[in-house]
Design a protein around this motif. Structure first.
Motif, mmCIF file in Angstrom:
data_model
loop_
_atom_site.group_PDB
_atom_site.id
_atom_site.type_symbol
_atom_site.label_atom_id
_atom_site.label_comp_id
_atom_site.label_asym_id
_atom_site.label_seq_id
_atom_site.Cartn_x
_atom_site.Cartn_y
_atom_site.Cartn_z
ATOM 1 N N LEU A 143 34.833 95.804 17.245
ATOM 2 C CA LEU A 143 33.390 95.558 17.241
ATOM 3 C C LEU A 143 32.847 95.482 15.816
ATOM 4 C CD1 LEU A 143 32.225 97.872 20.181
ATOM 5 C CD2 LEU A 143 32.427 95.375 20.181
ATOM 6 N N ALA A 144 33.389 96.302 14.924
ATOM 7 C CA ALA A 144 32.954 96.271 13.525
ATOM 8 C C ALA A 144 33.272 94.906 12.904
ATOM 9 C CB ALA A 144 33.632 97.382 12.739
ATOM 10 N N ILE A 145 34.482 94.411 13.136
ATOM 11 C CA ILE A 145 34.871 93.110 12.588
ATOM 12 C C ILE A 145 34.044 91.990 13.209
ATOM 13 C CG2 ILE A 145 36.761 91.433 12.482
ATOM 14 C CD1 ILE A 145 38.698 93.779 12.195
ATOM 15 N N LEU A 146 33.780 92.069 14.524
ATOM 16 C CA LEU A 146 32.956 91.060 15.194
ATOM 17 C C LEU A 146 31.539 91.057 14.626
ATOM 18 C CD1 LEU A 146 32.630 88.947 17.442
ATOM 19 C CD2 LEU A 146 32.051 90.829 19.005
ATOM 20 N N GLY A 147 30.975 92.259 14.429
ATOM 21 C CA GLY A 147 29.637 92.360 13.853
ATOM 22 C C GLY A 147 29.576 91.781 12.442
ATOM 23 N N ILE A 148 30.624 92.026 11.663
ATOM 24 C CA ILE A 148 30.691 91.489 10.300
ATOM 25 C C ILE A 148 30.739 89.965 10.329
ATOM 26 C CG2 ILE A 148 32.216 91.300 8.286
ATOM 27 C CD1 ILE A 148 32.915 94.285 8.806
ATOM 28 N N LEU A 149 31.525 89.419 11.256
ATOM 29 C CA LEU A 149 31.637 87.968 11.396
ATOM 30 C C LEU A 149 30.278 87.346 11.694
ATOM 31 C CD1 LEU A 149 33.525 85.473 11.597
ATOM 32 C CD2 LEU A 149 33.755 85.975 14.028
ATOM 33 N N ILE A 150 29.521 87.947 12.615
ATOM 34 C CA ILE A 150 28.198 87.430 12.977
ATOM 35 C C ILE A 150 27.236 87.565 11.800
ATOM 36 C CG2 ILE A 150 26.214 87.782 14.497
ATOM 37 C CD1 ILE A 150 28.213 88.752 16.636
ATOM 38 N N TYR A 151 27.267 88.724 11.132
ATOM 39 C CA TYR A 151 26.355 88.969 10.003
ATOM 40 C C TYR A 151 26.574 87.970 8.878
ATOM 41 C CZ TYR A 151 24.907 91.099 5.589
ATOM 42 O OH TYR A 151 24.383 91.312 4.346
ATOM 43 N N VAL A 152 27.835 87.776 8.475
ATOM 44 C CA VAL A 152 28.122 86.875 7.356
ATOM 45 C C VAL A 152 27.835 85.426 7.733
ATOM 46 C CG1 VAL A 152 29.893 86.121 5.717
ATOM 47 C CG2 VAL A 152 29.853 88.479 6.469
ATOM 48 N N SER A 153 28.044 85.066 9.008
ATOM 49 C CA SER A 153 27.745 83.702 9.457
ATOM 50 C C SER A 153 26.262 83.393 9.303
ATOM 51 C CB SER A 153 28.152 83.522 10.925
ATOM 52 O OG SER A 153 29.540 83.668 11.087
ATOM 53 N N PHE A 154 25.394 84.362 9.621
ATOM 54 C CA PHE A 154 23.958 84.163 9.480
ATOM 55 C C PHE A 154 23.542 84.162 8.015
ATOM 56 C CE2 PHE A 154 23.573 85.325 14.010
ATOM 57 C CZ PHE A 154 22.664 84.347 14.403
ATOM 58 N N ARG A 155 24.146 85.048 7.221
ATOM 59 C CA ARG A 155 23.725 85.169 5.825
ATOM 60 C C ARG A 155 24.244 84.024 4.966
ATOM 61 N NH1 ARG A 155 24.018 90.380 1.762
ATOM 62 N NH2 ARG A 155 23.474 89.224 -0.122
ATOM 63 N N PHE A 156 25.454 83.554 5.234
ATOM 64 C CA PHE A 156 26.041 82.507 4.413
ATOM 65 C C PHE A 156 26.301 81.253 5.263
ATOM 66 C CE2 PHE A 156 27.056 86.429 2.180
ATOM 67 C CZ PHE A 156 26.756 86.094 0.862
ATOM 68 N N GLU A 157 27.570 80.980 5.507
ATOM 69 C CA GLU A 157 28.002 79.819 6.262
ATOM 70 C C GLU A 157 29.291 80.204 6.958
ATOM 71 O OE1 GLU A 157 29.728 75.480 6.185
ATOM 72 O OE2 GLU A 157 30.551 77.297 5.352
ATOM 73 N N GLY A 199 33.854 98.582 5.427
ATOM 74 C CA GLY A 199 32.561 98.532 4.755
ATOM 75 C C GLY A 199 32.685 98.311 3.265
ATOM 76 N N TYR A 200 33.615 99.016 2.641
ATOM 77 C CA TYR A 200 33.795 98.900 1.188
ATOM 78 C C TYR A 200 34.244 97.489 0.803
ATOM 79 C CZ TYR A 200 35.578 99.673 -3.514
ATOM 80 O OH TYR A 200 35.804 99.578 -4.864
ATOM 81 N N VAL A 272 40.893 100.964 -1.243
ATOM 82 C CA VAL A 272 40.096 100.617 -2.425
ATOM 83 C C VAL A 272 40.841 99.605 -3.289
ATOM 84 C CG1 VAL A 272 39.171 101.507 -4.607
ATOM 85 C CG2 VAL A 272 38.776 102.758 -2.483
ATOM 86 N N VAL A 273 42.129 99.852 -3.501
ATOM 87 C CA VAL A 273 42.940 98.938 -4.321
ATOM 88 C C VAL A 273 43.061 97.567 -3.646
ATOM 89 C CG1 VAL A 273 45.216 98.549 -5.331
ATOM 90 C CG2 VAL A 273 44.223 100.838 -5.358
ATOM 91 N N VAL A 274 43.438 97.575 -2.366
ATOM 92 C CA VAL A 274 43.652 96.317 -1.647
ATOM 93 C C VAL A 274 42.332 95.575 -1.452
ATOM 94 C CG1 VAL A 274 44.499 95.294 0.488
ATOM 95 C CG2 VAL A 274 45.687 97.241 -0.501
ATOM 96 N N GLY A 275 41.244 96.308 -1.182
ATOM 97 C CA GLY A 275 39.940 95.684 -0.979
ATOM 98 C C GLY A 275 39.431 94.983 -2.226
ATOM 99 N N THR A 276 39.639 95.594 -3.382
ATOM 100 C CA THR A 276 39.239 94.975 -4.642
ATOM 101 C C THR A 276 40.054 93.713 -4.900
ATOM 102 O OG1 THR A 276 38.693 97.154 -5.543
ATOM 103 C CG2 THR A 276 38.957 95.361 -7.117
ATOM 104 N N TYR A 277 41.345 93.797 -4.636
ATOM 105 C CA TYR A 277 42.235 92.640 -4.815
ATOM 106 C C TYR A 277 41.835 91.497 -3.887
ATOM 107 C CZ TYR A 277 46.440 89.857 -3.916
ATOM 108 O OH TYR A 277 47.317 88.825 -3.708
ATOM 109 N N SER A 278 41.563 91.820 -2.622
ATOM 110 C CA SER A 278 41.315 90.771 -1.636
ATOM 111 C C SER A 278 39.996 90.043 -1.865
ATOM 112 C CB SER A 278 41.327 91.361 -0.219
ATOM 113 O OG SER A 278 40.197 92.179 -0.001
ATOM 114 N N SER A 279 38.981 90.738 -2.369
ATOM 115 C CA SER A 279 37.687 90.091 -2.595
ATOM 116 C C SER A 279 37.784 88.977 -3.632
ATOM 117 C CB SER A 279 36.643 91.121 -3.032
ATOM 118 O OG SER A 279 37.007 91.694 -4.273
#
Length: 323
Positions: A143-157, A199-200, A272-279
């Motif tokens: 549900l967290a990933i689904l919510g993120i998908l919907i949020y980013v779709s509205f905010r960006f593309e 979230g991070y 934290v390490v992987v999240g920074t790398y992936s962004s």
């Protein structure tokens, strides 16, 4: 004041294929560990009983094992040190309900000849409750990933949304692979760490994407790779400082926080390490591979700006009574 200053944009996207192969390789290894070795579920998810015992002096772990094994109900129980050599943890799949007795009192009786000790903690979770917690934990992540998908779709593309979700799946999968590799116990604390990683990592990715979107509007270069390079270079100072600050705080928890939060802090440390790398090296290249068009985006932005100006003009005419 920026600590890291660059005279020209770093050429990051030219190396995107190398980083892509690296990420895929680590993902495959992580998935292999997850499906072959499997998770070391704690009593939160597997059910059973955990008894933490503290001795005055070094715990006689061999005597504890011998004393426990004398009772047939605890023959399969595992006994390990807990953080230091004066504390042990006894794990069994049985619960007080199935055994029909208080396990804390039973342990005091079984261990009475092993030395001076104190039962510090007794945790019990039924097998059915553990299964429900495991299912709800997986559902919360979905549900967290689904919510993120919907949020980013509205905010960006939608391409931004897909890229960010793929980066999040990348981060969580590698973190879970590290948990399996090092035999970290998976419990509610570990699940909380995985949700924190979501979230991070999303926060870091959104900041990078926001700068890329701004770069598409302001940078005249039509090449998306060049725009990403310049935009990521501009955010690199902020990303590095934030990640290092978070990393050292979590590292302090991992080193000095004790055994109870070891799983949480370790999982978050990897995240934290992987999240920074992936962004930088996962989310941004995926945006390119999905065929994001700079010219189409600029045309949409121009049309949107034109509509807004027409609305402003109509509003002004209406307020002046000329409409």
């Amino acid at each position: 004041m920026e600590v890291f200053k660059y005279k020209k944009p770093l050429s990051l996207m030219s190396k995107s294929k190398r980083f892509g192969f690296l990420s895929i390789a680590v993902l495959i290894i992580s998935l292999g560990l997850i499906f072959t070795k499997g998770f070391n579920y704690g009593i939160d998810f597997a059910g059973g009983t955990l008894v933490q015992v503290k001795y005055e002096g070094k715990a006689p772990i061999d005597k504890v094992r011998d004393a426990i094994s004398k009772d047939k109900n605890y023959e399969s129980a595992s006994v390990t040190y807990f953080g230091s050599d004066d504390e042990v943890v006894i794990r069994t799949k049985m619960s007080s309900k199935s055994l029909g007795e208080d396990i804390g009192d039973k342990m005091r009786t079984l261990l009475k000849d092993t030395g001076t000790f104190k039962v510090r903690r007794v945790d019990m979770v039924g097998a059915k409750v553990g299964s429900e917690l495991r299912e709800k934990g997986l559902m919360s992540m979905f549900l967290a990933i689904l919510g993120i998908l919907i949020y980013v779709s509205f905010r960006f593309e939608w391409r931004f949304a897909v890229a960010s979700v793929m980066a999040l799946v990348h981060d969580v999968t590698i973190a879970m692979g590290a948990v399996v590799l090092f035999g970290i116990e998976v419990n509610l604390d570990t699940l909380a760490a995985l949700l924190t990683i979501l979230g991070y990592s999303l926060n870091d990715t959104i900041i990078v994407f926001d700068r890329i979107r701004e770069g598409i509007r302001t940078i005249k270069d039509p090449d998306l790779g060049a725009i990403i390079d310049e935009s990521v270079t501009q955010t690199l100072s902020r990303t590095t400082l934030t990640s290092l600050t978070t990393f050292f705080v979590v590292l302090t928890l991992f080193v000095f926080g004790g055994e109870i939060i070891r799983g949480f802090s370790f999982t978050l440390l990897v995240g934290v390490v992987v999240g920074t790398y992936s962004s930088i090296f996962v989310a941004s290249p995926i945006l390119m591979w999905l065929g994001f068009s700079v010219s189409d985006f600029r045309e949409k932005e121009a049309a949107k700006l034109k509509r807004e100006k027409e609305k402003e003009k109509m509003r002004a005419m209406y307020e002046n009574g000329t409409l």
